[in-house]
Design a protein around this motif. Structure first.
Motif, PDB file in Angstrom:
ATOM      1  N   SER A  87       2.535   5.663  -9.982  1.00  0.00           N
ATOM      2  CA  SER A  87       1.808   6.800 -10.545  1.00  0.00           C
ATOM      3  C   SER A  87       0.405   6.879  -9.948  1.00  0.00           C
ATOM      4  N   ASP A  88      -0.018   8.126  -9.595  1.00  0.00           N
ATOM      5  CA  ASP A  88      -1.348   8.312  -9.039  1.00  0.00           C
ATOM      6  C   ASP A  88      -2.243   9.152  -9.947  1.00  0.00           C
ATOM      7  N   VAL A  89      -1.856   9.248 -11.208  1.00  0.00           N
ATOM      8  CA  VAL A  89      -2.669  10.006 -12.165  1.00  0.00           C
ATOM      9  C   VAL A  89      -3.923   9.203 -12.489  1.00  0.00           C
ATOM     10  N   VAL A 129       0.835  -1.209   0.000  1.00  0.00           N
ATOM     11  CA  VAL A 129       0.000   0.000   0.000  1.00  0.00           C
ATOM     12  C   VAL A 129       0.866   1.254   0.000  1.00  0.00           C
ATOM     13  N   HIS A 130       1.907   1.265   0.842  1.00  0.00           N
ATOM     14  CA  HIS A 130       2.781   2.444   0.897  1.00  0.00           C
ATOM     15  C   HIS A 130       3.513   2.649  -0.433  1.00  0.00           C
ATOM     16  N   TRP A 131       3.905   1.570  -1.045  1.00  0.00           N
ATOM     17  CA  TRP A 131       4.553   1.641  -2.361  1.00  0.00           C
ATOM     18  C   TRP A 131       3.601   2.267  -3.381  1.00  0.00           C
ATOM     19  N   ALA A 132       2.352   1.779  -3.403  1.00  0.00           N
ATOM     20  CA  ALA A 132       1.390   2.285  -4.380  1.00  0.00           C
ATOM     21  C   ALA A 132       1.048   3.747  -4.139  1.00  0.00           C
ATOM     22  N   ARG A 133       0.969   4.170  -2.878  1.00  0.00           N
ATOM     23  CA  ARG A 133       0.532   5.528  -2.571  1.00  0.00           C
ATOM     24  C   ARG A 133       1.631   6.562  -2.696  1.00  0.00           C
ATOM     25  N   THR A 134       2.888   6.127  -2.632  1.00  0.00           N
ATOM     26  CA  THR A 134       3.970   7.117  -2.639  1.00  0.00           C
ATOM     27  C   THR A 134       4.864   7.051  -3.871  1.00  0.00           C
ATOM     28  N   LEU A 135       4.979   5.898  -4.506  1.00  0.00           N
ATOM     29  CA  LEU A 135       5.940   5.764  -5.602  1.00  0.00           C
ATOM     30  C   LEU A 135       5.303   5.433  -6.937  1.00  0.00           C
TER      31      LEU A 135
END
Length: 352
Positions: free
Chosen positions: A124-126, A116-122
Motif C-alpha cells: 500500500s502506498d497510501v 524496493v520493487h515490492w514496496a513500490r508496486t504491491l
C-alpha cells in the motif's frame, strides 16, 4: 460615515475575510504545511495482471540473488588464489577476488532491489498522517499499533503472494552463508603444519654459512653453528616459512657438563641441536655464552640453559627449546634421526 450608515449589503463578508487572511498567512509563512496530495492509484492497484507481473519480477530478483550466493560459494572451489585474469576495462585482477566481489554484490543488490520493487508496486502506498503522542503507550495506542500492524501485513500481501514470500525467505536464508565462507580469508587451516618441520630421519644438517653438510669435527666446544635441513634452498618460494620452523642451533658441550639425561642421549659426542626459534614470540636466538652454555633471545631476554635441556632460566618464554635428535650417517655427516617431538616456536592452542 459611521458603520451604522453603511448599507448591509456593502459590509465585508466574514468568510471572505477569513479566506483572505489564510491566503495572506500562506504568503507570509513559506514553510506552511501544504497537506497531503490526493492519492493516485497505481496500475497494480487496479489491474491484477500488472500486479502478477510485479510479483514475478520481485520473485525473479530473489531467485537471482540465491543463484549469486551459490556462485559466491562456488568461487572458492573453482578459482585458485593465485589465478590472474584480464577484465576489460579493469585490467589484470585476481579471478577469485573479482568473482567473490561480483557475486556477493549481486546477491545483496538483488535482495534490496526486490524489496524496493515490492514496496513500490504491491504494498500500500497510501500516505497517512499521524499526530504525535506521549511516549507512554496507552491501551488505545497499543490496540492501534496492533491494528496498524495487521493492516500492514494484509496490505503487503505477504500471505497472499506466496511466491514472493517463499523466494524472499530463500534469499535471506542463503546470504548469511557468504559470511561463513568468508572465514576462509582468515588464513589457511593450520591442520598439523605447526607440528611438523622439514626435519626427518636421514636429513643431513647443512651449515647455513657454508651451505655444506656438517661433520662432527666441524663443531668445536664453545662454538655456535646454525644449520638447516638438507634440500632446502634459499631461493625457494617457501624458504622463509620453512626456515622459521626448521632453523637449528648446533653447540658442542663436554658430555660430563650435560645435566639432562635425554639431552645427552639425543646428542652425538656432546653435539646438541636445539631449535633456534624462541618459545616466547618466535624471535631467532643468536647470543651464546660459552662458559655457562646459556643462550639469550635478543627480543625480550628469555634465557635458556643448553646444558640442561634448554630449559627457561629467565624471561617470559613459557617452555624449553625443542631438541632435535641427531646422529652420524655412513658418510660421516651429522644427520637428523627424526623430526622435533613437539612444536617449535611459541606455544599455541594445539600444543596440549
Amino acid at each position: 460615515m459611521s458603520s451604522q450608515e453603511i448599507p448591509e449589503e456593502n459590509l465585508p463578508d466574514e468568510q471572505g475575510d477569513a479566506a483572505h487572511d489564510a491566503v495572506a498567512k500562506a504568503h507570509d509563512d513559506p514553510f506552511a504545511d501544504p497537506g497531503l496530495p490526493a492519492h493516485r492509484p497505481r496500475i497494480q492497484d487496479i489491474d491484477e495482471r500488472a500486479a502478477k507481473r510485479s510479483e514475478r519480477t520481485v520473485a525473479l530478483m530473489f531467485l537471482l540473488s540465491m543463484l549469486a550466493t551459490v556462485a559466491f560459494i562456488a568461487s572458492y572451489v573453482i578459482f585458485p588464489v593465485d589465478k590472474i585474469v584480464y577484465i576489460f576495462p579493469i585490467g589484470h585482477v585476481s579471478a577469485l577476488n573479482f568473482s567473490l566481489g561480483l557475486s556477493l554484490g549481486l546477491a545483496l543488490f538483488l535482495i534490496g532491489a526486490g524489496a524496493v520493487h515490492w514496496a513500490r508496486t504491491l504494498m500500500s502506498d497510501v500516505e497517512v498522517a499521524d499526530d504525535r503522542h506521549p511516549i507512554e503507550a496507552s491501551p488505545e495506542v497499543k490496540a492501534k499499533v496492533l491494528s496498524d500492524f495487521a493492516d500492514g501485513a494484509r496490505e503487503s500481501a505477504l500471505g497472499r503472494r506466496k511466491l514472493i514470500r517463499n523466494t524472499m525467505f530463500g534469499a535471506l536464508a542463503l546470504v548469511p552463508l557468504s559470511g561463513v565462507v568468508l572465514l576462509r580469508d582468515l588464513g589457511p587451516l593450520p591442520e598439523d603444519k605447526l607440528r611438523k618441520t622439514l626435519w626427518a630421519k636421514g636429513k643431513q644438517l647443512v651449515n647455513m654459512n657454508t651451505m655444506q653438510p656438517l661433520r662432527p669435527e666441524d663443531v668445536v666446544v664453545g662454538s655456535l653453528t646454525f644449520a638447516m635441513p638438507e634440500g632446502l634452498e634459499e631461493d625457494a618460494h617457501d624458504f622463509q616459512t620453512q626456515i622459521a620452523k626448521a632453523a637449528l642451533m648446533i653447540v658442542r658441550i663436554e658430555p660430563d657438563d650435560i645435566k639432562d639425561k635425554r639431552e645427552r642421549e639425543w646428542a652425538h659426542e656432546g653435539i646438541v641441536a636445539f631449535s633456534k626459534i624462541c618459545t616466547h614470540v618466535g624471535c631467532p636466538i643468536s647470543l651464546y655464552e660459552q662458559q655457562t652454555h646459556h643462550v639469550l633471545c635478543p627480543c625480550h631476554q628469555s634465557t635458556f640453559d643448553l646444558a640442561d635441556g634448554a630449559r627457561v632460566i629467565f624471561g617470559p618464554a613459557g617452555h624449553a627449546l625443542p631438541q632435535l635428535r641427531i646422529g652420524v650417517n655412513s658418510e660421516g655427516n651429522l644427520e637428523a634421526l627424526g623430526d622435533f617431538e613437539e612444536p617449535v616456536g611459541p606455544a599455541f592452542w594445539e600444543r596440549g
